[in-house]
Design an enzyme around this catalytic site. Structure first.
Site, short mmCIF file in Angstrom:
data_model
loop_
_atom_site.label_atom_id
_atom_site.label_comp_id
_atom_site.label_asym_id
_atom_site.label_seq_id
_atom_site.Cartn_x
_atom_site.Cartn_y
_atom_site.Cartn_z
N PRO A 23 0.79 -1.10 -0.02
CA PRO A 23 0.07 -0.04 0.28
C PRO A 23 0.92 1.32 0.08
O PRO A 23 1.75 1.47 0.89
CB PRO A 23 -0.86 -0.14 1.33
CG PRO A 23 -0.96 -1.70 1.64
CD PRO A 23 0.43 -2.25 1.26
N CYS A 24 0.67 2.11 -0.95
CA CYS A 24 1.44 3.18 -1.14
C CYS A 24 0.97 4.68 -1.24
O CYS A 24 1.45 5.55 -1.49
CB CYS A 24 2.49 3.02 -2.39
SG CYS A 24 3.32 1.52 -2.70
#
Length: 483
Positions: free
Chosen positions: A105-106
């Site tokens: 998750p970025c």
């Protein structure tokens, strides 16, 4: 060519990325997934088949220390715990790993976040990079949703995607990184699914093979589209689908429908129904003997909901927006024909209004108006799919899509077909969940919606396999000549 090209899959989920890499010729060193529910699907498909009544082997696997889990091919733990296993990391660095891949998750990633331990938005992305730094793989692949490339200019910061790109270039001895915006339908999946990806080669490997990044975002397109600007970057996968031959909903799931006449399957459906190439040879025969297709439990709905689904199908077929039901909601709650409901129905809809399964909904505008008022709603997240187009992006909520011909939502298997999972790839655990459990549970629908389409991973994997194999061949030749 080298005998073994290895990969590690971080944030592996159910294994869509791993499946594509396996099909491309990579060999799994191990995967890391913190959810025991999603990891059970990975274990079942890549490590050991779990029987219909359950299998003590998976429970035993969960009780093993991280190092032993890794030796069996799957670590069921947060990545942070893996980073604490210094002996394992040292072993990986000494042995050498060809590829570290995953989708951390970025969305909130920030270069400043590493210096702020309270910033939880980008912990996982930094952990991914820390693993890369510790192991120093030859190649890195990072996949994420397309929205993370958008700049947050009102907050005065660059997009997470751009910052992650910069960080990857500087990790360890440095990486040559190609940013890409790629769509699964350009690579053979029956789904419009745009994703951003960073593919990087370690600096010594990139120099060995003469790799160069284009310096800007490369956008995939259909194979027969005119070349644009600098054409194909060195690290980019090659699209394999022409615009006129894009895979559709009909190609993917027509043979699973109650309306299917038994005619020959499409080539896509045939591939999904028969592909077992990624399964270890020792278990292929047992998989071939399995019974009815897995994960294809058709959902049941009330008569009212089925009527609404039929209406969605009719409106979609006639090119009329389902937002017309909003007028029905206003008319029902406020009285009269607010928004011109009756007039709009008369102008926009052809009669009689007959659903794909033959049910006559209305023979006149007045009958239709009654149905609109009865079924009126403010919500329009649901949509009927079209047989002749690719599926929209598959999400983790099962109620978004309505079947093109049957008054129901889609099964896990149908969504998996859109994603390009073969039927022999079985999803484990409960089908769906709700409420607060969504925060902790990863049921089958979520597993499918969160996965990387295997055909997309296959295309990227094939290109990387070519590059890494060429690099190894050059090094072996140089060593022979030096000897």
């Amino acid at each position: 060519m080298p005998d073994r090209v290895t990969y590690i899959d971080l944030f592996a989920g159910c294994g869509g990325l791993s499946l594509g890499l396996e099909q491309a010729g990579f060999d799994l060193r191990f995967a890391v997934e913190k959810s025991a529910m999603a990891a059970e699907t990975f274990y079942h498909n890549f490590i050991q088949r779990i029987g219909p009544d359950g299998d003590a082997s998976y429970a035993k696997h969960l009780s093993l220390p991280i190092e032993q889990q890794a030796s069996e091919g799957l670590v069921v733990s947060p990545l942070l715990e893996v980073l604490k296993a210094e002996g394992l990391l040292e072993e990986l660095r000494e042995d050498g790993v060809d590829l570290v891949a995953g989708g951390p998750p970025c969305q909130g990633f920030s270069l400043a976040g590493r210096r702020n331990p309270k910033d939880e938005r980008n912990q996982l992305a930094w952990q991914f990079l820390e693993f890369v730094e510790a192991v120093s793989p030859k190649a890195v692949m990072i996949e994420n949703v397309a929205g993370m490339r958008q700049d947050f200019r009102k907050h005065g910061s660059e997009a997470a995607f751009g910052q992650l790109h910069q960080a990857l270039e500087k990790i360890g001895s440095g990486y040559c990184v190609q940013p890409m915006l790629i769509n699964a339908m350009h690579f053979g999946a029956a789904q419009h699914r745009p994703r951003v990806m960073l593919v990087g080669l370690r600096s010594d490997v990139s120099q060995e093979v003469g790799a160069k990044a284009s310096g800007k975002l490369w956008r995939s397109t259909f194979a027969d589209a005119a070349p644009i600007e600098n054409s194909q970057p060195f690290l980019a996968p090659v699209p394999n689908t022409q615009a006129g031959k894009v895979k559709t909903v009909k190609d993917a799931i027509a043979d699973l429908s109650a309306t299917w006449s038994g005619k020959r399957r499409s080539s896509y459906a045939t591939e999904m129904a028969t592909d077992r190439s990624w399964i270890p040879e020792g278990t292929r025969s047992s998989v071939a003997k399995l019974g009815p297709i897995a994960n294809h439990n058709k959902r049941t709905h009330s008569e009212r909901v089925e009527l609404r689904f039929r209406l969605y199908q009719c409106l979609w077929d006639q090119g009329v927006s389902a937002e017309l039901l909003t007028y029905g909601f206003q008319a029902r709650t406020e009285g009269g024909t607010v928004g011109g409901l009756d007039q709009s129905i008369e102008e926009l809809i052809r009669f009689p209004l007959i659903a794909p399964d033959g049910v006559v909904l209305a023979e006149s505008p007045s009958q239709a108006a009654e149905i609109f008022r009865e079924l009126a709603t403010k919500k329009h997240s649901q949509r009927a799919l079209s047989w002749d187009k690719p599926s929209p992006t598959v999400l983790s909520i099962p109620d978004d899509f309505v079947h093109p011909a049957e008054p129901r939502t889609m099964t896990v298997r149908e969504l998996a077909r859109f994603q390009s999972f073969p039927d022999a790839f079985e999803f484990r655990g409960k089908e769906t969940t709700g409420g607060l459990k969504r925060r902790t549970e990863v049921p089958q629908y979520t597993q499918v919606g969160n996965a990387v389409p295997p055909k997309l991973a296959l295309a990227v994997g094939m290109r990387l396999k070519q590059i890494l194999s060429a690099s190894s061949e050059r090094m072996e030749k140089a060593n022979r000549e030096a000897a």
